[in-house]
Design a protein around this motif. Sequence first.
Motif: not given
Length: 139
Positions: A19-23, A38-41, A45-48, A74-75
């Motif tokens: 899921l991390i890789a896919w996001i 990119p910082v916001f994304v 999206y990635v940090l959580p 993410y769901l």
Amino acid sequence: MSSSTRFYRYLALCSHLLLIAWIILWQFYFQKQFQYSPVFVGIVYVLPLLLPLPGIITAKPYTHAWANFVVLFYLLHSLTVIYAVESERYYALVELALCIGMFIGCSVFARKRGRELGLGLKKLKTVMQEERERFEGRK
């Protein structure tokens, strides 16, 4: 650890890492138009997903249990994209499958491993009986 518990541990771990890789792939490489920086994304999206990662790698049942709250974001994201953004529907279906795998893996692993370690909560009936015996024994 029993083989059944180990299976759900690996399901949770693999789904989480994928899921991390896919996001990351979806938001940084497959996205045709960048609406956000990119910082916001990365933060949203990635940090959580990175927060419960150490506990999931070390197989802590408590971390697996609360990681389900993270995966719900993410769901909901995947269900919203499936419904609203036709051009990214297939990306969201992959995200949905990984979320379901992670949710099932984390839930079942936390329950099974918690029972193996004796971390479960006592039933209210048992707690009430123990308190009654303790207070009646004082008199």
